[in-house]
Design an enzyme around this catalytic site. Structure first.
Site, PDB file in Angstrom:
ATOM      1  N   ASP A 371     -11.710  29.834 -30.216  1.00  0.00           N
ATOM      2  CA  ASP A 371     -12.509  30.393 -31.440  1.00  0.00           C
ATOM      3  C   ASP A 371     -12.993  31.605 -30.814  1.00  0.00           C
ATOM      4  OD1 ASP A 371     -14.024  30.438 -33.718  1.00  0.00           O
ATOM      5  OD2 ASP A 371     -15.837  29.514 -32.686  1.00  0.00           O
ATOM      6  N   THR A 373     -16.588  33.353 -32.628  1.00  0.00           N
ATOM      7  CA  THR A 373     -17.941  33.510 -32.797  1.00  0.00           C
ATOM      8  C   THR A 373     -18.642  32.406 -31.946  1.00  0.00           C
ATOM      9  OG1 THR A 373     -17.506  34.295 -35.049  1.00  0.00           O
ATOM     10  CG2 THR A 373     -19.646  33.506 -34.478  1.00  0.00           C
ATOM     11  N   LYS A 529     -14.910  44.783 -49.369  1.00  0.00           N
ATOM     12  CA  LYS A 529     -15.198  44.943 -48.062  1.00  0.00           C
ATOM     13  C   LYS A 529     -16.504  46.188 -48.037  1.00  0.00           C
ATOM     14  CE  LYS A 529     -10.773  44.187 -46.004  1.00  0.00           C
ATOM     15  NZ  LYS A 529      -9.489  44.620 -46.002  1.00  0.00           N
ATOM     16  N   LYS A 548     -22.783  50.804 -48.219  1.00  0.00           N
ATOM     17  CA  LYS A 548     -22.120  50.600 -47.038  1.00  0.00           C
ATOM     18  C   LYS A 548     -20.908  49.766 -47.014  1.00  0.00           C
ATOM     19  CE  LYS A 548     -25.013  46.660 -45.342  1.00  0.00           C
ATOM     20  NZ  LYS A 548     -26.160  46.386 -44.528  1.00  0.00           N
ATOM     21  N   ARG A 577     -18.543  47.125 -34.319  1.00  0.00           N
ATOM     22  CA  ARG A 577     -18.185  46.790 -35.752  1.00  0.00           C
ATOM     23  C   ARG A 577     -18.820  47.748 -36.263  1.00  0.00           C
ATOM     24  NH1 ARG A 577     -19.192  40.318 -35.650  1.00  0.00           N
ATOM     25  NH2 ARG A 577     -18.862  40.674 -37.762  1.00  0.00           N
ATOM     26  N   GLY A 658     -12.401  32.482 -38.083  1.00  0.00           N
ATOM     27  CA  GLY A 658     -12.628  32.592 -39.601  1.00  0.00           C
ATOM     28  C   GLY A 658     -13.014  33.989 -39.662  1.00  0.00           C
ATOM     29  N   ASN A 768     -16.364  23.658 -37.015  1.00  0.00           N
ATOM     30  CA  ASN A 768     -15.110  23.740 -37.850  1.00  0.00           C
ATOM     31  C   ASN A 768     -13.624  23.843 -36.581  1.00  0.00           C
ATOM     32  OD1 ASN A 768     -16.249  26.009 -36.289  1.00  0.00           O
ATOM     33  ND2 ASN A 768     -15.226  27.510 -37.479  1.00  0.00           N
TER      34      ASN A 768
END
Length: 1027
Positions: A371, A373, A529, A548, A577, A658, A768
Site C-alpha cells: 500500500d 498511504t 481535478k 486551485k 504533489r 487507492g 482496506n
C-alpha cells in the site's frame, strides 16, 4: 457477529440479514431493541478458530485429516493386534503422543492470544441512551436499535445512522482509516428531524426505520431506507442517504453524537499452510512410496510364502521409520524458535509474529505488494515549495514570505482607512510583497478546511472559539494536503481562525480579522481535478474567484505563460504533489449573471451535472496564475534503501493504492520504487476491448519500463486480456496500480499467484488492505495511524516499513535455510536406521524381526540425537549484517535450492551409504553374539549422527556444543540401564572401541573429504563473503 474488515460496495449489502444470507426487509425501532421482529447476531469481533468445546476435537481432526498423521495413528493402533505386534506398545504410542501434545499446546497458546486481543476490542465501553438516561455498555453488548453516544476520537462500534451531533454547525467529520485506508476526514450530516431535538429527547422519539424494501434495486449509491413517525402531527417521513451513516471502525472527529446501531457482516480466518510444508509433504509421499516398495521387495524375495499379506504389514511397521514421525514436530518447534527470535530482535522492535506456521515463506518472496498511504509514507503532508514564476521559496526561505506578509499588513495599517484591503486597480508591475500576499491569501481562502476549537485544560471550548485561541485550534478537512496548506499560511502570518457554511475569517500578523463571505464553492472531484471558491471581501466588497488544481487541467484555464509546465515537471521530479493556484476578480454584475445561470443549471432535470459544469467553465478562462505549491507526503524513514535492498534481492515491488494517478506516480519516483534510469509507461484510461488491445500493444513495445495503471483500466484489461496483461506486467521491474479498490488488490495478488506460481507478500496498514494481506502467501501489517485491523489480520506485524528489509533478508532467509537443513537431516536420521534394518533383514533371510527394540528405537530419535539435530535451527551461514549488505544472497533462495529433489536425493544416498557401512561393518566385525552387533552398530550410528550434525553446521553456537556433549553423555550414562539390549561388559573392552571407531570413520570421513573439496573448488556464494 464478527465485523467485516472490508467495506461492501453497496450499502444494502451491509444491511443484509444473516438468515440464509438473503437480503430481507427490516424495521428497526429507535431506542427499542426489544421490538425487533427478527434475531440479529451479536456485535463481537471473533478471530478465533475454535471455541472451548470444539478446540480438542478440532485440533485432532486437523491433525489426522492429513494422511501421514493418520498413517502413524493406524500404525500405533495396529500394535493392539498380536500378529502385527513388533515390540512394546510405547515404542509407537509415546512418539505419536509427544507430537500431538506439542501441536495442542501450540494451538492453545495461539487461541489464547487471539482471545485476549478480541476481548480487548469487544470490551471497549460506550454510552447507551435510554429513557432513564445514559448507561455504560460494552461494544459486544450493543444491539440493533440501540441509541449509542459516540464521543470524540472514539471508534464507531457498529454500522449506525447519524441522528444528532453536539456541533453547532450541525455536521460531523469522520475518518474511515480502517475501511478505505485514508486518514482524511469525511463530512457526515445528521438526520434533520432528530438534530432539532435535544439529546435527551432523542431517546423518547418513537420512530421506526425500514432499512430495505424488496423489489427495489440496490445500487452502489442507493440505500432505500427511511425514518418514519406516523403518530406525530404532522407525520414525519424522512429519507436516509449515505451522508446519514457512520460505518463500524471509523473515528468521530469532534463533538459527540447519538447513533442507532446497525449490523456488520463477519469474516472468518483460515489457517495457512506454507509452501515449505507442502514441499516437505511431497518428500514424505516419496518416502512412503519407498516404504511400500521396500516392503513388497522383502516379501517378494520370500516368494510370497505363507501368510504373505501379514508379512507385508509387518514390514510396513518394521520400516515405518523411513517416514520420520518427528519431522513435523521438529519443524513446528523450529517455527516457534524462529518466531521467538524475530520478536526478540532489537533492530526491529515491536515486531509481532501472529502466525507461527509460515516463517519460511519470508525467505522466498518474489513479489511484494505494498500500500502507499501510511505504509511507504507517513501520511503527514509538509509544505515544501512556493513558486511564483520568477522566484521560488523553499523551507529555508519561508521567513522571507513571512516578512513580505508582515510588511503588507503593517503598511496597510499605517495607510488611511479608505486604503485598507487590497486595491481594486490592477497594477502592471506589482511589487514582490503584493505578489506573495496575493498567493498566500489565495491559499488561505481556497480550500474546504474547518478550524475546530477544543478545551486544553486552561481555556474551555467556548472561550477558545470566541478568542480564536491558537493552542486550542485544530484543522479538519477531507484531504491532508489542504490541512498542510492552511497550516503553512498560519506559519507565515495569515491564519484561518473561523469558518461556517457561509463565511470565513482570517487573522493577519497584526491581529486584524479579515471577514469573507463564501458565495459559492465548487468542491474537488476526481473528474475535474480542481476546486474553486467565490468569496466577497467584507471590507472592500471585492468579489474574487479562486481556483486551485492539477497542472494538467489548470494549464488550459490560466493566462498564457512560459514557466508553468517546466516548473511543474521540476517539482514533480522532486516528489512533490503540485497544485496550481489562480484567481479572477469579478464585478458585481458579472457575478450576478453567473449566479442566475448557475441556479438555473442546478434546477435542470436532464443533464444537470453537464449543465452545471458548463456554467462553471464559463468562469474558468483567462484566470491569473498566482503560484505553484509543492506539498510532500513524507516517506517513512529509510523507505528508499529498503526498496533498493528488496530490488537487489530479486523481489519485484508492486504498489497498490487507492490514491490518484499523479500522487501515486509522484510517490513511486520519490521512494525510488522506479529508478532514475527507468521509463514510466502510464497506461491511459481504457473503457472497452478495442482500446485495451491498442494500449496493450503500445505497452508491449516498451522494454524495462515501469507501469502505472488505474483501477478502471486494470478491470477492463483483466476482463478481456487477463493472460496477456499479467504476462507483460510480470516482466516490469515495478508496477503502480492507482485507484485500486480493496477487492482489486486481492484479485491482483491472486492472479500473481496463479500466473507465476511464485510467493507473494502483501504489506498494508489499513482495513482496506486486509483482503490483500489475507490473499497473499505472507501478509505483513504495519501498525500506524490507520488502526490495527491490518496488523491483526496479518501473519506478521511491524511498526515501520524499513523493518521489512531485515524481516525478509535476515529472518526469512535464516528460517528457510534452517528448516531445509533440519527437515533433510531428520529424514537422513530416519533413513539411516531404516537402511540398517533393511540390511539386517536381508542378511537374516528376509525375516521381519526388528534390529533395535524398546527404548533403543525411542531413544535414537529423542534423547540421543534430538538436541543436536534440533540445534540446527540456530545455524546461520552468514552474519545478519552481511545478509543485509548483500541482498543478492536472498536471490539464491528464490529457486528453492536449499530444499529440492536434488538435495533430497543427495541426503538419501548419504543415508544409504552410512546405514549400509555401519550395518555391514558391525556384521563383519562382531565376534560371537548377536547382542554385540546391536552394541557396535547402535553406538556407531549415534556417533555418526553426532558427527554429521557437526559436519552440517556452518556457524557454531555454544548451545550446539552443549547439545552434542549432552547427547553423548546421555547415551554413555544410559548404557548402564540398557543391559537388556547391550552387553555392558563388552562395551568396556578395547575391541569394542576400535571396531566402533573404524566403522564411524569409514561412514563419515569420505563425506568430510567431499565437503572440503567442494568448498575448495566450488564454494557457495556465502562462503566467499565469510572468507
Amino acid at each position: 457477529v464478527s465485523r467485516d474488515l472490508s467495506l461492501q460496495p453497496g450499502c444494502c449489502e451491509w444491511l443484509r440479514c444473516c438468515a440464509g444470507g438473503e437480503a430481507r426487509p427490516r424495521t428497526v425501532w429507535l431506542g427499542h431493541p426489544e421490538k425487533r421482529d427478527q434475531r440479529y447476531p451479536r456485535n463481537v469481533i471473533n478471530n478465533q478458530k475454535y471455541n472451548f468445546f470444539t478446540f480438542l476435537p478440532g485440533v485432532l481432526f486437523n491433525q489426522f485429516k492429513y494422511f501421514f498423521n493418520l498413517y502413524f495413528l493406524l500404525l500405533a493402533c495396529s500394535q493392539f493386534v498380536p500378529e502385527m505386534r513388533l515390540g512394546a506398545l510405547y515404542t509407537y504410542w509415546v512418539p505419536l503422543g509427544f507430537v500431538l501434545a506439542v501441536t495442542v499446546i501450540r494451538e492453545a497458546v495461539e487461541e489464547i492470544r487471539c482471545y485476549v486481543r478480541d476481548k480487548e476490542v469487544n470490551s471497549q465501553v460506550y454510552s447507551r441512551l435510554t429513557a432513564r438516561g445514559t448507561v455504560k455498555v460494552k461494544s459486544s453488548n450493543i444491539q440493533v436499535g440501540d441509541l449509542i453516544i459516540v464521543e470524540k476520537n472514539q471508534r464507531v462500534p457498529a454500522d449506525m445512522i447519524f441522528l444528532r451531533t453536539s456541533e453547532k454547525n450541525g455536521s460531523c467529520f469522520l475518518r474511515t482509516d480502517q475501511l478505505d485506508g485514508e486518514t482524511d476526514w469525511k463530512l457526515r450530516l445528521p438526520v434533520a428531524c432528530t438534530q432539532r431535538l435535544p439529546t435527551a429527547a432523542v431517546s423518547s422519539f418513537p420512530c421506526r426505520s425500514p432499512c430495505w424494501q424488496p423489489g427495489l434495486p440496490c445500487g452502489v449509491n442507493v440505500c432505500p431506507c427511511g425514518l418514519f413517525q406516523e403518530d406525530s402531527d404532522p407525520p414525519i417521513s424522512e429519507s436516509l442517504s449515505i451522508e446519514n451513516t457512520l460505518w463500524a471502525g471509523t473515528v468521530v472527529a469532534s463533538g459527540k453524537a447519538p447513533f442507532r446501531g446497525m449490523w456488520y457482516p463477519g469474516l472468518c480466518f483460515v489457517p495457512q499452510i506454507g509452501l515449505f510444508d507442502l514441499e516437505v509433504n511431497c518428500l514424505t509421499k516419496i518416502l512412503f512410496g519407498a516404504l511400500v516398495v521396500v516392503s513388497l521387495v522383502m516379501v517378494a524375495l520370500q516368494h510370497f510364502a505363507g501368510r504373505w499379506y501379514l508379512q507385508i504389514i509387518r514390514f510396513l511397521l518394521l520400516f515405518s521409520n523411513i517416514i520420520p514421525i518427528s519431522l513435523r514436530v521438529n519443524l513446528d518447534m523450529g517455527k516457534i524458535v524462529y518466531s521467538w527470535v524475530i520478536r526478540r530482535d532489537s533492530k526491529i522492535p515491536g515486531t509481532v509474529v501472529r502466525s507461527s506456521t509460515i516463517p519460511e515463506q519470508l525467505g522466498r518472496i518474489s513479489y511484494l505488494l505494498t500500500d502507499k498511504t501510511g505504509t511507504l509514507t507517513q501520511n503527514e503532508m509538509v509544505f515544501k515549495r512556493l513558486h511564483l514564476g520568477t522566484v521560488a521559496y523553499g523551507l529555508d526561505s519561508m521567513d522571507e514570505v513571512q516578512s513580505h506578509i508582515f510588511s503588507i499588513y503593517t503598511q496597510q495599517s499605517q495607510d488611511p482607512p479608505a486604503q485598507k484591503g487590497p486595491t481594486l486597480t490592477t497594477k502592471v508591475r506589482r511589487t514582490m510583497s503584493s505578489r506573495v500576499h496575493e498567493a498566500v491569501k489565495a491559499i488561505a481562502l481556497c480550500h474546504n478546511v474547518t478550524p475546530v476549537y477544543e478545551s486544553n485544560g486552561v481555556t474551555d471550548q467556548a472561550e477558545a472559539e470566541k478568542q480564536y485561541e491558537d493552542s486550542c485550534r485544530v484543522y479538519q478537512a477531507s484531504s491532508p494536503d489542504e490541512v498542510a496548506l492552511v497550516q503553512w499560511t498560519e506559519s507565515v502570518g495569515l491564519t484561518l481562525v473561523g469558518r461556517d457554511q457561509s463565511s470565513m475569517q482570517l487573522r493577519t500578523p497584526g491581529d486584524q480579522i479579515l471577514n469573507f463571505t463564501i458565495l459559492q464553492i465548487f468542491p474537488f472531484t476526481y473528474e475535474s481535478k480542481r476546486m474553486g471558491i467565490i468569496v466577497r471581501d467584507e471590507s472592500t466588497g471585492e468579489i474574487t474567484f479562486y481556483m486551485k488544481g492539477a497542472d494538467v487541467v489548470m494549464a488550459g484555464i490560466v493566462q498564457y505563460n512560459d514557466w508553468l509546465e517546466e516548473e511543474c515537471g521540476n517539482m514533480a521530479r522532486e516528489g512533490l504533489r503540485v497544485l496550481v493556484v489562480a484567481k479572477k476578480s469579478l464585478a458585481e454584475e458579472q457575478y450576478q449573471d453567473f449566479e442566475a445561470r448557475y441556479v438555473q443549471a442546478k434546477l435542470s432535470v436532464h443533464d444537470r451535472s453537464l449543465k452545471v459544469a458548463t456554467v462553471i467553465e464559463s468562469l474558468e478562462m483567462e484566470m491569473e496564475l498566482l503560484c505553484l505549491t509543492g506539498v510532500e507526503d513524507q516517506l517513512q524513514a529509510d523507505v528508499r534503501p529498503t526498496l533498493e535492498t528488496l530490488r537487489n534481492a530479486g523481489i519485484k515491488v508492486w504498489m497498490l493504492t487507492g490514491d490518484k494517478l499523479e500522487t501515486a506516480t509522484c510517490t513511486a519516483k520519490n521512494a525510488h520504487l522506479v529508478t532514475r534510469n527507468q521509463d514510466i509507461h502510464v497506461f491511459r484510461l481504457v473503457t472497452n476491448r478495442g482500446e485495451a488491445h491498442l494500449e496493450l500493444n503500445a505497452f508491449r513495445r516498451k522494454h524495462d519500463c515501469a507501469l502505472v495503471i488505474s483501477g478502471d483500466s486494470l478491470e477492463v484489461c483483466l476482463k478481456y486480456y487477463e493472460y496477456e496483461f499479467m504476462e507483460l506486467a510480470c516482466q516490469c521491474p515495478a508496477v503502480v496500480c492507482c485507484r485500486c479498490a480493496p477487492t482489486q488488490k486481492a484479485q491482483i495478488v491472486r492472479l500473481l499467484q496463479e500466473r507465476t506460481g511464485k510467493l507473494t507478500c502483501a504489506v498494508g496498514d489499513g482495513g482496506n488492505d486486509v483482503s490483500m494481506i489475507q490473499e497473499s502467501d505472507c501478509g505483513v501489517g504495519v501498525e500506524g495511524k490507520e488502526g490495527k485491523q491490518a496488523s491483526l489480520a496479518a501473519d506478521f506485524s511491524i511498526t515501520q516499513f524499513k523493518h521489512l528489509g531485515r524481516l525478509l533478508m535476515v529472518h526469512g532467509r535464516n528460517s528457510y535455510k534452517r528448516s531445509a537443513a533440519l527437515s533433510q537431516f531428520v529424514i537422513h536420521r530416519s533413513l539411516c536406521i531404516s537402511t540398517m534394518q533393511a540390511v539386517f533383514s536381508s542378511v537374516f533371510y528376509f525375516a521381519s524381526v526388528p534390529l533395535y527394540q524398546g527404548f533403543l528405537i525411542i531413544g535414537y530419535s529423542t534423547i540421543y540425537t534430538m538436541f543436536p539435530v534440533f540445534s540446527l535451527v540456530l545455524d546461520k551461514d552468514v552474519k545478519s549484517e552481511v545478509a543485509m549488505l548483500y541482498p543478492e544472497l536472498y536471490k539464491d533462495l528464490l529457486k528453492g535450492r536449499p530444499l529440492s529433489y536434488k538435495t533430497f536425493l543427495i541426503w538419501v544416498l548419504i543415508s544409504i551409504y552410512q546405514g549400509s557401512t555401519i550395518m555391514y561393518g558391525a556384521l563383519l566385525l562382531f565376534e560371537s553374539e548377536f547382542v554385540h552387533i546391536v552394541a557396535i552398530s547402535f553406538t556407531s550410528l549415534i556417533l555418526t549422527e553426532l558427527l554429521m550434525v557437526a559436519l552440517t553446521i556452518q556457524t557454531w553456537h555454544w548451545l550446539m556444543t552443549v547439545a552434542e556433549l549432552l547427547s553423548l553423555a546421555c547415551y554413555i550414562a544410559s548404557l548402564v540401564f540398557l543391559h537388556e539390549f547391550i552387553d555392558v561388559y563388552f562395551i568396556a573392552t578395547l575391541s569394542f572401541l576400535w571396531k566402533v571407531s573404524v566403522i564411524t570413520l569409514v561412514s563419515c570421513l569420505p563425506l568430510y573429504v567431499l565437503k572440503y573439496l567442494r568448498r575448495r573448488f566450488s564454494p557457495p556464494s556465502y562462503s566467499k563473503l565469510t572468507s
